[in-house]
Scaffold this active site. Structure first.
Site, PDB file in Angstrom:
ATOM      1  N   GLU A  28      19.400 -29.377 -51.776  1.00 15.75           N
ATOM      2  CA  GLU A  28      18.938 -28.108 -51.217  1.00 15.75           C
ATOM      3  C   GLU A  28      17.725 -27.599 -51.987  1.00 15.75           C
ATOM      4  OE1 GLU A  28      22.471 -25.646 -49.255  1.00 15.75           O
ATOM      5  OE2 GLU A  28      22.956 -26.236 -51.306  1.00 15.75           O
ATOM      6  N   GLY A  80      23.575 -28.924 -53.986  1.00 18.63           N
ATOM      7  CA  GLY A  80      22.552 -27.960 -54.358  1.00 18.63           C
ATOM      8  C   GLY A  80      21.286 -28.621 -54.865  1.00 18.63           C
ATOM      9  N   ALA A 118      26.355 -28.767 -58.008  1.00 18.28           N
ATOM     10  CA  ALA A 118      26.735 -27.565 -58.752  1.00 18.28           C
ATOM     11  C   ALA A 118      27.416 -27.940 -60.067  1.00 18.28           C
ATOM     12  CB  ALA A 118      27.671 -26.713 -57.902  1.00 18.28           C
ATOM     13  N   GLU A 161      29.248 -31.315 -49.613  1.00 16.85           N
ATOM     14  CA  GLU A 161      30.109 -30.135 -49.760  1.00 16.85           C
ATOM     15  C   GLU A 161      31.352 -30.176 -48.888  1.00 16.85           C
ATOM     16  OE1 GLU A 161      25.991 -28.803 -51.019  1.00 16.85           O
ATOM     17  OE2 GLU A 161      26.851 -30.096 -49.478  1.00 16.85           O
TER      18      GLU A 161
END
Length: 699
Positions: free
Chosen positions: A105, A102, A63, A125
């Site tokens: 992901e 992310g 992120a 995370e």
């Protein structure tokens, strides 16, 4: 396109989405919007397959940290991921550098994945008190199975491309330059008529060990004690085995938001930024020229000196170990070889890497061999006379401009510097034991230490894998000075009626890695005993050290002698409460006329943690630390303070400084101890309605 962070181009039948958002291609709002726009363009053009790749040195590394704590702007990452996974044409991702959070992901939502050999893939995370919030807990089990998924998500540790290929997280290892290799691979898939393959539609393979979840929870109960995210992660990985993707994503989002809004995540985000801020010094420009450090020497081949030498050798910096006798040097080098061998056995390093690192270490008995080194770190016995003698020899042997560092834990670096003709080149370098493992390095600025010496050492610390915190000169600097206040309360609590087991259990349940008495036994009670003698404090002349002095005089030195505050099993070193210590406590309390009473766990925690807070505030007021967050980093990385509580200063703010001041005054009333007088800085900030965190921005 409006956003230059994402470029789309059509290369015959291949649509290429190229993300270029330096330095780490973070998933900013602009990047997310750019991906959606590229997909819309590709939906109606002649492309038959899409390729997602990133410019620069890495794939998406997570992120955008500048968006932390802010309301996310659309499109959300889950929306982008859903659009990729549901795209009607096959989407392939080519990874390099790191694919984290992310970024991974997003890659998992693509229909095929390949990576360069040195790529590392992970979902970190949990290190911010969070869990993957864009499908990571549901898609990773579908690709690699629930066991590896749980291990990866709950640890936050990345895996290699080879392991990812073996596990099914990627489909191909790419050789050569990223873009041409990725295009060749994509065209091969296209030629084979590779179909759209949504990850979310895959079933989760049955685990090889049906009890893996229960075993994981049991093995990690102590490590994860008190933390929110790890429990949710286990629940979500289990849910992935039994629920649809839609149901799993819904629950994942609920758990993600619960973690995001929790005090634990706020604390861990504070720590994330605080660690990165330690290198910003108020009076030294960031562009201060650095002294070149190409060759290093370490004086003393004991446990500490050997560990320090390993730090430099493992970073590719040649190091000379100096000892006074060949036997000492040989033993030190043997210990280094054994430490490295143990790391190879545990799979931490390869034998080839260790062989190269060992080649970086040599030894000598002659200070004349240090004539060309750029830095010397002294790691001898903690005695001022011994250290001054060493620095006198270094002053004579080392070239002009060589940095002379002392690894003292308590002693006056100004006095050590005064033993040389070059005090501007002298600095404190307080490594923590074991030095080759512990991340914290207190960089001690003496009165005459040159600015470029400080800046060089702060940068060098990062090179050797340390988290540096610049501190000023006082007895114990930041960490050990605060530890003294903490340990004092532990001793007083024992004399007032608590037991060692009760004190340690209360602190460990609160989140400390070890209780204060167990730490004392592990380190050795004789260390503090000698330190008190060096300070001129007679045995049993001070209330708060009366028990510790008595134990040492009874040859109860801690784990190494089989007994200290506890007794230890000679085989397992398991600790056991000892009635003999309970009797000693009663006798000492009677001798000093200390009334004993029942003491609750809440009082134990308050007294130990608020002692840290009050001493930390005094340190800040004196300018020994530059900012409150630096104090937090010292205690988290050097003393086992739970990172998910943010450090002593952050914790004080979470209570509210008016509450802290009130509680300090209550403790003064309860104990009659003037040491509970609130530090003036706390009074000043509380009266103004400010926080300690308000001081972090002053640097």
């Amino acid at each position: 396109m409006q956003d230059v962070s994402v470029h789309y181009e059509l290369n015959n039948t291949l649509g290429i989405i190229r993300i270029d958002n330096p330095p780490v291609n973070a998933l900013s709002q602009a990047v997310r919007a750019g991906i959606i726009e590229a997909l819309e363009q590709a939906r109606s053009d002649s492309s038959q397959m899409l390729l997602v790749l990133c410019a620069g040195r890495t794939f998406i590394a997570g992120a955008d940290i500048t968006e932390f704590g802010k309301t996310p702007q659309p499109p959300s990452l889950p929306d982008v991921i859903a659009a990729l996974e549901g795209f009607p044409k096959p989407v392939v991702a080519a990874l390099h550098g790191t694919a984290l959070g992310g970024g991974l992901e997003l890659a998992m939502a693509c229909h095929y994945r390949a990576a360069l050999p040195d790529t590392r893939l992970g979902l970190p995370e949990v290190k911010l008190g969070l869990l993957p919030g864009a499908g990571g807990t549901q898609r990773l089990p579908r690709l690699v199975g629930p066991e590896l998924a749980l291990e990866m998500i709950s640890s936050g540790a990345p895996i290699t491309a080879n392991k990812a290929l073996e596990a099914g997280l990627i489909d191909q290892i790419l050789e050569g330059e990223l873009e041409p290799a990725a295009i060749r691979w994509a065209l091969t898939l296209l030629a084979d008529s590779a179909p759209v393959r949504p990850t979310g539609e895959r079933p989760v393979a049955a685990p090889a060990d049906t009890d893996f979840l229960a075993r994981h929870l049991k093995q990690n109960a102590r490590k994860h004690r008190g933390q929110l995210a790890p429990g949710y992660i286990a629940e979500l990985v289990e849910l992935a085995q039994n629920a649809s993707l839609e149901e799993g994503l819904k629950r994942e989002r609920e758990c993600f938001l619960a973690c995001k809004n929790s005090p634990q995540s706020a604390a861990l985000r504070h720590v994330f930024f605080a660690e990165r801020a330690t290198g910003k010094l108020p009076d030294i420009p960031a562009d201060t020229p650095l002294r070149p450090i190409k060759r290093v020497a370490v004086i003393g081949a004991g446990t500490m000196g050997g560990g320090i030498a390993m730090c430099f050798a493992s970073a590719g910096i040649p190091v000379i170990l100096v000892e006074t006798a060949q036997d000492y040097l040989d033993n030190g080098l043997d210990k280094i070889r054994q430490n490295y061998a143990n790391s190879v056995k545990r799979g931490r390093f390869s034998a080839e890497a260790v062989a190269g690192w060992l080649d970086n270490i040599s030894g000598t008995l002659d200070y004349a061999d240090l004539a060309e080194v750029d830095l010397v770190i002294e790691a001898v016995f903690e005695n001022m006379a011994v250290k001054k003698e060493v620095f006198g020899k270094l002053d004579a042997a080392c070239k002009p401009g060589c940095i002379l560092a002392t690894n003292t834990s308590y002693l006056d670096v100004n006095a050590i510097a005064a033993a040389t003709r070059r005090p501007a080149d002298v600095i404190g370098a307080h490594f923590f034991s074991p030095a080759n493992v512990m991340k914290l390095l207190e960089v001690v600025r003496a009165e005459k230490t040159a600015a470029d010496v400080v800046q060089t050492f702060m940068k060098l610390a990062r090179t050797i894998g340390k988290i540096p915190v610049a501190v000023g000169v006082c007895h114990g600097f930041v960490g050990n000075r605060m530890l003294r206040a903490y340990a004092r309360q532990a001793q007083l609590l024992l004399l007032e009626g608590a037991t060692p087991s009760q004190v340690d259990k209360a602190m460990e349940n609160w989140g400390m890695a070890m209780g204060p008495l167990a730490v004392g036994d592990l380190a050795g009670l004789d260390i503090g005993y000698r330190s008190r003698r060096d300070q001129g404090i007679e045995p049993r002349s001070v209330l708060e050290s009366a028990l510790a002095d008595t134990l040492v005089d009874m040859d109860r030195l801690g784990q190494k002698s089989g007994a200290g505050y506890y007794r230890y099993d000679p085989e397992t070193r398991a600790r056991q409460a000892d009635p003999e210590v309970d009797k000693l406590l009663r006798d000492i309390a009677d001798e000093w006329q200390v009334p004993q009473r029942e003491i609750g766990d809440e009082e134990i925690v308050d007294r130990l943690i608020l002692a840290l807070v009050n001493e930390g505030a005094a340190i800040l007021q004196e300018g020994i630390a530059a900012r409150p967050s630096d104090v937090d980093i010292v205690y988290i990385n050097g003393y086992g303070f739970p990172s998910w509580r943010g450090g002593p200063m952050f914790y004080a703010d979470s209570l509210g400084l008016d509450t802290v001041v009130a509680r300090l005054r209550e403790l003064r009333e309860l104990t009659g101890d003037d040491g509970w007088e609130p530090a003036p800085l706390l009074l000043e900030l509380a009266a103004a309605g400010n926080s300690l965190a308000s001081l972090n921005g002053r640097v």
